[in-house]
Design an enzyme around this catalytic site. Sequence first.
Site, PDB file in Angstrom:
ATOM      1  N   ALA A  52      39.949  41.187  43.250  1.00  0.00           N
ATOM      2  CA  ALA A  52      39.428  40.929  44.604  1.00  0.00           C
ATOM      3  C   ALA A  52      39.526  39.486  45.069  1.00  0.00           C
ATOM      4  O   ALA A  52      39.082  39.172  46.166  1.00  0.00           O
ATOM      5  CB  ALA A  52      37.945  41.332  44.643  1.00  0.00           C
ATOM      6  N   SER A  53      40.087  38.584  44.270  1.00  0.00           N
ATOM      7  CA  SER A  53      39.906  37.164  44.565  1.00  0.00           C
ATOM      8  C   SER A  53      41.064  36.496  45.305  1.00  0.00           C
ATOM      9  O   SER A  53      40.887  35.410  45.872  1.00  0.00           O
ATOM     10  CB  SER A  53      39.642  36.401  43.268  1.00  0.00           C
ATOM     11  OG  SER A  53      40.639  36.717  42.311  1.00  0.00           O
ATOM     12  N   THR A  54      42.241  37.083  45.269  1.00  0.00           N
ATOM     13  CA  THR A  54      43.399  36.478  45.941  1.00  0.00           C
ATOM     14  C   THR A  54      44.282  37.589  46.522  1.00  0.00           C
ATOM     15  O   THR A  54      44.090  38.772  46.217  1.00  0.00           O
ATOM     16  CB  THR A  54      44.260  35.648  44.946  1.00  0.00           C
ATOM     17  OG1 THR A  54      44.629  36.488  43.852  1.00  0.00           O
ATOM     18  CG2 THR A  54      43.511  34.437  44.419  1.00  0.00           C
ATOM     19  N   ALA A 143      47.160  42.126  39.519  1.00  0.00           N
ATOM     20  CA  ALA A 143      48.495  41.677  39.139  1.00  0.00           C
ATOM     21  C   ALA A 143      48.270  40.765  37.949  1.00  0.00           C
ATOM     22  O   ALA A 143      47.705  39.683  38.109  1.00  0.00           O
ATOM     23  CB  ALA A 143      49.171  40.929  40.281  1.00  0.00           C
ATOM     24  N   TYR A 228      55.153  48.461  45.784  1.00  0.00           N
ATOM     25  CA  TYR A 228      56.193  47.839  46.597  1.00  0.00           C
ATOM     26  C   TYR A 228      57.491  48.589  46.379  1.00  0.00           C
ATOM     27  O   TYR A 228      57.768  49.046  45.278  1.00  0.00           O
ATOM     28  CB  TYR A 228      56.356  46.363  46.200  1.00  0.00           C
ATOM     29  CG  TYR A 228      57.390  45.633  47.020  1.00  0.00           C
ATOM     30  CD1 TYR A 228      57.189  45.433  48.382  1.00  0.00           C
ATOM     31  CD2 TYR A 228      58.569  45.170  46.441  1.00  0.00           C
ATOM     32  CE1 TYR A 228      58.145  44.772  49.144  1.00  0.00           C
ATOM     33  CE2 TYR A 228      59.523  44.511  47.194  1.00  0.00           C
ATOM     34  CZ  TYR A 228      59.304  44.319  48.558  1.00  0.00           C
ATOM     35  OH  TYR A 228      60.241  43.684  49.318  1.00  0.00           O
ATOM     36  N   TYR A 238      63.262  44.712  40.939  1.00  0.00           N
ATOM     37  CA  TYR A 238      61.952  45.272  41.287  1.00  0.00           C
ATOM     38  C   TYR A 238      61.894  46.798  41.069  1.00  0.00           C
ATOM     39  O   TYR A 238      61.454  47.253  40.028  1.00  0.00           O
ATOM     40  CB  TYR A 238      61.535  44.894  42.723  1.00  0.00           C
ATOM     41  CG  TYR A 238      60.027  44.991  42.830  1.00  0.00           C
ATOM     42  CD1 TYR A 238      59.222  43.852  42.763  1.00  0.00           C
ATOM     43  CD2 TYR A 238      59.396  46.233  42.907  1.00  0.00           C
ATOM     44  CE1 TYR A 238      57.833  43.957  42.776  1.00  0.00           C
ATOM     45  CE2 TYR A 238      58.015  46.345  42.913  1.00  0.00           C
ATOM     46  CZ  TYR A 238      57.238  45.210  42.858  1.00  0.00           C
ATOM     47  OH  TYR A 238      55.861  45.322  42.861  1.00  0.00           O
ATOM     48  N   LYS A 247      55.243  50.775  38.565  1.00  0.00           N
ATOM     49  CA  LYS A 247      54.828  51.327  39.861  1.00  0.00           C
ATOM     50  C   LYS A 247      55.058  52.841  39.909  1.00  0.00           C
ATOM     51  O   LYS A 247      54.270  53.575  40.512  1.00  0.00           O
ATOM     52  CB  LYS A 247      55.572  50.622  41.008  1.00  0.00           C
ATOM     53  CG  LYS A 247      55.232  49.141  41.166  1.00  0.00           C
ATOM     54  CD  LYS A 247      53.754  48.901  41.410  1.00  0.00           C
ATOM     55  CE  LYS A 247      53.420  47.440  41.635  1.00  0.00           C
ATOM     56  NZ  LYS A 247      51.970  47.202  41.660  1.00  0.00           N
TER      57      LYS A 247
HETATM   58  P1  NAI Z   1      47.529  38.163  43.263  1.00  0.00           P
HETATM   59  O1  NAI Z   1      48.104  37.397  42.117  1.00  0.00           O
HETATM   60  O2  NAI Z   1      47.268  37.433  44.526  1.00  0.00           O
HETATM   61  O3  NAI Z   1      46.120  38.843  42.816  1.00  0.00           O
HETATM   62  C1  NAI Z   1      45.888  39.351  41.546  1.00  0.00           C
HETATM   63  C2  NAI Z   1      44.405  39.660  41.350  1.00  0.00           C
HETATM   64  O4  NAI Z   1      44.251  40.235  40.044  1.00  0.00           O
HETATM   65  C3  NAI Z   1      43.498  38.422  41.396  1.00  0.00           C
HETATM   66  O5  NAI Z   1      42.278  38.771  42.013  1.00  0.00           O
HETATM   67  C4  NAI Z   1      43.238  38.128  39.896  1.00  0.00           C
HETATM   68  O6  NAI Z   1      42.010  37.454  39.619  1.00  0.00           O
HETATM   69  C5  NAI Z   1      43.193  39.558  39.372  1.00  0.00           C
HETATM   70  N1  NAI Z   1      43.408  39.655  37.927  1.00  0.00           N
HETATM   71  C6  NAI Z   1      44.514  39.376  37.204  1.00  0.00           C
HETATM   72  N2  NAI Z   1      44.305  39.660  35.891  1.00  0.00           N
HETATM   73  C7  NAI Z   1      43.036  40.141  35.803  1.00  0.00           C
HETATM   74  C8  NAI Z   1      42.236  40.616  34.727  1.00  0.00           C
HETATM   75  N3  NAI Z   1      42.687  40.704  33.475  1.00  0.00           N
HETATM   76  N4  NAI Z   1      40.962  41.010  35.008  1.00  0.00           N
HETATM   77  C9  NAI Z   1      40.462  40.932  36.271  1.00  0.00           C
HETATM   78  N5  NAI Z   1      41.195  40.530  37.326  1.00  0.00           N
HETATM   79  C10 NAI Z   1      42.457  40.127  37.087  1.00  0.00           C
HETATM   80  O7  NAI Z   1      48.475  39.403  43.455  1.00  0.00           O
HETATM   81  P2  NAI Z   1      48.939  40.307  44.718  1.00  0.00           P
HETATM   82  O8  NAI Z   1      50.312  39.933  45.094  1.00  0.00           O
HETATM   83  O9  NAI Z   1      47.867  40.382  45.732  1.00  0.00           O
HETATM   84  O10 NAI Z   1      49.081  41.721  43.990  1.00  0.00           O
HETATM   85  C11 NAI Z   1      48.095  42.744  44.031  1.00  0.00           C
HETATM   86  C12 NAI Z   1      48.806  44.080  43.992  1.00  0.00           C
HETATM   87  O11 NAI Z   1      49.607  44.214  45.168  1.00  0.00           O
HETATM   88  C13 NAI Z   1      49.753  44.240  42.792  1.00  0.00           C
HETATM   89  O12 NAI Z   1      49.687  45.557  42.323  1.00  0.00           O
HETATM   90  C14 NAI Z   1      51.122  43.976  43.423  1.00  0.00           C
HETATM   91  O13 NAI Z   1      52.177  44.596  42.711  1.00  0.00           O
HETATM   92  C15 NAI Z   1      50.912  44.620  44.790  1.00  0.00           C
HETATM   93  N6  NAI Z   1      51.870  44.224  45.821  1.00  0.00           N
HETATM   94  C16 NAI Z   1      52.133  42.902  46.075  1.00  0.00           C
HETATM   95  C17 NAI Z   1      53.086  42.561  47.017  1.00  0.00           C
HETATM   96  C18 NAI Z   1      53.408  41.132  47.312  1.00  0.00           C
HETATM   97  O14 NAI Z   1      54.403  40.872  48.014  1.00  0.00           O
HETATM   98  N7  NAI Z   1      52.624  40.194  46.846  1.00  0.00           N
HETATM   99  C19 NAI Z   1      53.841  43.587  47.790  1.00  0.00           C
HETATM  100  C20 NAI Z   1      53.405  44.939  47.507  1.00  0.00           C
HETATM  101  C21 NAI Z   1      52.495  45.232  46.546  1.00  0.00           C
END
Ligand code: NAI
Length: 402
Positions: A52-54, A143, A228, A238, A247
Site C-alpha cells: 500500500a505504500s508506493t 512487487a 500487465y 515481460y 502473471k
Molecule cells: P511498487 O514498487 O511501487 O510497490 C510495491 C509495493 O509492495 C510497496 O508498497 C512495497 O512496500 C510492497 N512490498 C514489497 N515487498 C514487500 C513485502 N515483502 N512485504 C510487504 N510489502 C512489500 O510497485 P508497482 O509498480 O506499484 O507494482 C504493484 C503491482 O502492479 C505489481 O503487481 C506490478 O506488477 C503491477 N503493475 C505495475 C505496472 C507498472 O507499470 N508499474 C503496470 C501494470 C501492473
Amino acid sequence: MDKRVVVVPKIRGFICTTAHPVGCAAHVDEQIAHVRQRHWTAGARTALVVGASTGYGLASRIVATFGLGADSLGVFLERPAKGDRTASAGWYNSIALERRARELGRQVWSINGDAFSQAVKMDTVALLKARFAPVDVVVYSLAAPQRIHPLTGEVFRSVLKPIGANFSSKTLQTDRNVVCDVALEPATEQEIAATVAVMGGEDWLLWMEALAAAGVLARGVKTVAYSYVGPRLTWPIYRDGTIGMAKKDLDGTVPRIDALLRPLGGKAYVAVNKAVVTQASSAIPVVPLYIALLFKVMKERGTHETCIGQMERLFAEKLPDGVVDGDGRLRLDGAELDQGVQDEVLRRWQLVTTENLWELADPDGYGKDFLRLFGFGLPGIDPLEAVETDLPLQRWDGTVWQ
Ligand code: NAI
C-alpha cells in the site's frame, strides 16, 4: 529526535536511496486532490491494501480512502530513517496518507512487515477484528524481489529474464539518458519457478484464505491483483518472460479465490494496468525506454494517465460492475494498447538513439516521474530547506513502527 537536513536525490542506477518527507506528503496530497475532483457514488466501509505504500497500491489506498470513503489498513515493507539515512518514500507516503485520513475521522492503520509471512497475515487479521468493519475490498499490489515461503522457509528470488532464448534489445539508462543495447540470457527452470513463487498467485490465495477463515470479509467482498500485458516489443522480457509466467499464475488463481469467496457472494479479479513509472517498473530492462516513448506519444494525443488516474477509473468504472474482457480481466490499458499509439511507438522505437531521444521520447517526463516517486521536484517545496526526516509511523497499540 530532531534531525533537520537538506535532502537531495541520491540516484544509483534505477534506485534512489533518499526520499524527501515533505515532497512525499505533497505527492500524496496531489493524488488525494485528483481523487476528490470526481463525484463518487460507489462506497466501501473497509479496504485492505497489501503493498500500500508506493505506486499502484498507494494510489489504490488513496482512492479507497478519499474516493470510496473507506477506513483502510495498509500492509507494506518500508524503512524508517536511521542515522544519516532518510526513511524510504513509502514510509513518508504512508504517514502523510494516514494524517489526511485521520483529519476526516477515518480508521487508518498500517502494518510494516513482510506480507509473505504468516505473522503479518495474523497481525492483519487481529487488527481488522479489533478496529475495522468487515472488509469490502482487498487490493493485492506487491512487487517484491524475494519471498520467504511461510511453510518451508525456502527463499525465492524473482528475476526479470526472457524464457527459452537470448533476448537483445535497446534500453534506456535512465540515470544518464543513454540509449544502449542490452543482452539478456534466458532464465533457468529454477529461476522461472522462483519468480512465479514470488510474483504469482500463491500468496494472494494465502491472504484470502486467512481472511476468509478469520471471518473478516464482508458479504460481496471484491479482491483485485494487478497485471500487465503491454505491446509485442516488450513481450520477450515481460509477457513471455519470467514475470509474465508469474502473471499467468495470478490469472490461474482467480477461479480458486472465486470458489473461496462464493459463499460470501464475493469475486476476485485481475486488473491489467497501464505502464507507469514506479520503483518496480524502473527495474525492468527495456521497459523504461518503452515508457519514455509511450509517454511522449500518449501525451501528444492527450491520453496519458498516471497511477492515480488509472486507479480512479478502476474503482469508479470497472470494479463496481465487474466490467471485464473476454478473459475475465478488468482492463485499464486500452489507451496504451490503442493501435495508433502502438504503431507510432514502434516506428519511433526503430529510430530512437541517444541523439534523438528528446525528439522522439519523453526522457524528461520519465525522469520527473521517477524523482516524484521519492518526493523530489514537487511544486511548492523548497529543495534547499532543511526538513525533519525522522518521522514516526504510529502503530495501533500506541507505540511506533521501528
Ligand atoms: P511498487 O514498487 O511501487 O510497490 C510495491 C509495493 O509492495 C510497496 O508498497 C512495497 O512496500 C510492497 N512490498 C514489497 N515487498 C514487500 C513485502 N515483502 N512485504 C510487504 N510489502 C512489500 O510497485 P508497482 O509498480 O506499484 O507494482 C504493484 C503491482 O502492479 C505489481 O503487481 C506490478 O506488477 C503491477 N503493475 C505495475 C505496472 C507498472 O507499470 N508499474 C503496470 C501494470 C501492473
